[in-house]
Design an enzyme around this catalytic site. Structure first.
Site, short mmCIF file in Angstrom:
data_model
loop_
_atom_site.label_atom_id
_atom_site.label_comp_id
_atom_site.label_asym_id
_atom_site.label_seq_id
_atom_site.Cartn_x
_atom_site.Cartn_y
_atom_site.Cartn_z
CG HIS A 175 -25.79 -39.43 42.41
ND1 HIS A 175 -25.34 -38.17 42.50
CD2 HIS A 175 -25.03 -39.98 41.31
CE1 HIS A 175 -24.31 -37.83 41.75
NE2 HIS A 175 -24.12 -38.98 41.06
CD GLU A 176 -24.50 -43.53 39.83
OE1 GLU A 176 -24.32 -43.55 38.64
OE2 GLU A 176 -23.45 -43.12 40.55
CG HIS A 214 -26.05 -39.91 36.34
ND1 HIS A 214 -25.69 -38.52 35.97
CD2 HIS A 214 -25.12 -40.04 37.51
CE1 HIS A 214 -24.70 -38.03 36.99
NE2 HIS A 214 -24.47 -38.92 37.79
#
Length: 345
Positions: A21-22, A25
């Protein structure tokens, strides 16, 4: 594998999904020229750290739970050409969406690997009731259901809902019988006494293997079905029709993964698909302090032509964060209670 090792493995796998997920980003921010202060794996004290040429600190922290990608100017009033709050709104929207979308894409890739390696379980007829619409249509034990009323059946759990959703009193069911496709026509499936469609069979499962194309299609369908089921659950919860055992918090997720680790590699992969897809979906919901909550403020900015003050947005996210921590604490107590009562899973 011992319980302690399986729990550690579960924490590492859960951290992997958070890291994915990170990374969404991070790569979106890097590509669009954002200043990234830190990318960390885990929480707590830093065990290892190193800065790259862009000034980003990469760190490994003590506790294998979660991670983060911290942008300059994301939550503080720092303004320079590379800070988060100085970027154009469309760039910020892409960076915020990148995390949840990466989780969804990763879920699709995991599903593809799982289906390609192990196949999937399809609904098969275990027993046909006498004097039933299924018997009259010639349905036999061992038939694998592939279509209901012209719509493909991708997963076992769809079968009953698809039969109940048929609005006419008759329907066609496509089956595989000894490798050959057949189409059966069932009449008068609506049971007046029960008030619902009944075809008169007992359904079991049969494992089937698929080619690359079919596995790819089913992978997308699986994540889509997870999205639909998530919103159905939220709808039931808002109506007060969900029980405490229906909700899973951190302890429940770790327990489910650790049990899967002790079971088989296939079970682990299937659980990771579900959790990665759910993580992506939940982060898209308009909850303050989460990606969906930040996205709401950016959409408002697009509509009104200017951003809401950082102080006001920060206050909303702060309140949301407090409520989120409260929810996590509640779910943790709920998980422990369900675990002790054996109502988990």
């Amino acid at each position: 594998m011992s319980t302690a090792l399986s729990i550690l493995a579960a924490l590492l796998l859960l951290s992997l999904l958070v890291m994915i997920h990170e990374l969404g980003h991070y790569f979106a921010g890097r590509a669009l020229g954002f200043s990234i202060l830190e990318f960390s794996i885990g929480m707590g004290p830093k065990l290892l750290k190193k800065k790259d040429k862009h000034g980003t600190e990469f760190s490994l922290r003590a506790f294998p739970i979660g991670g983060m990608c911290r942008f300059e100017g994301e939550d503080e009033n720092v303004v320079n050409e590379r800070s988060f709050n100085a970027q154009k709104v469309w760039k910020r929207i892409i960076v915020v969406l990148a995390g949840p979308i990466t989780n969804l894409v990763f879920a699709i890739l995991l599903a593809f690997v799982t289906l390609s390696a192990f196949g999937d379980f399809m609904p098969a007829i275990y027993e046909v009731n006498q004097s039933s619409p299924a018997e009259a249509a010639g349905m036999q034990a061992g038939d694998v259901i592939t279509e209901i009323d012209g719509k493909p059946v991708r997963f076992y759990f769809q079968t009953v809902d698809m039969i109940l959703a048929v609005e006419s009193k008759d329907l066609t069911i496509g089956v595989l019988r000894n490798g050959a496709k057949k189409e059966l026509y069932l009449k008068n499936i609506y049971n007046e006494a029960q008030g619902k469609n009944l075809i008169g069979v007992t359904i079991t499962t049969e494992r089937m293997k698929f080619g690359a194309g079919e596995s790819a299609l089913r992978s997308v369908n699986y994540v889509t079905a997870t999205l639909v089921e998530t919103f159905r659950f939220l709808g039931r919860a808002l109506q007060g029709n969900a029980s405490s055992s229906d909700a899973a918090g951190p302890v429940a997720i770790v327990a489910i993964i650790s049990e899967a680790v002790r079971s088989s590699g296939e079970t682990v992969l299937r659980q990771l698909v579900l959790i990665s897809a759910s993580l992506g979906i939940m982060n898209l919901l308009p909850i303050p302090a989460m990606d969906g909550g930040r996205l709401v403020f950016m959409i408002i900015e697009v509509i009104r032509g200017k951003a809401i003050s950082q102080e006001k947005e920060g206050m909303v996210h702060f309140v949301g964060l407090i409520l989120l921590f409260g929810l996590i604490i509640f779910l943790t107590f709920n998980d422990v209670s369900n675990l002790l009562k054996g109502t988990f899973g």
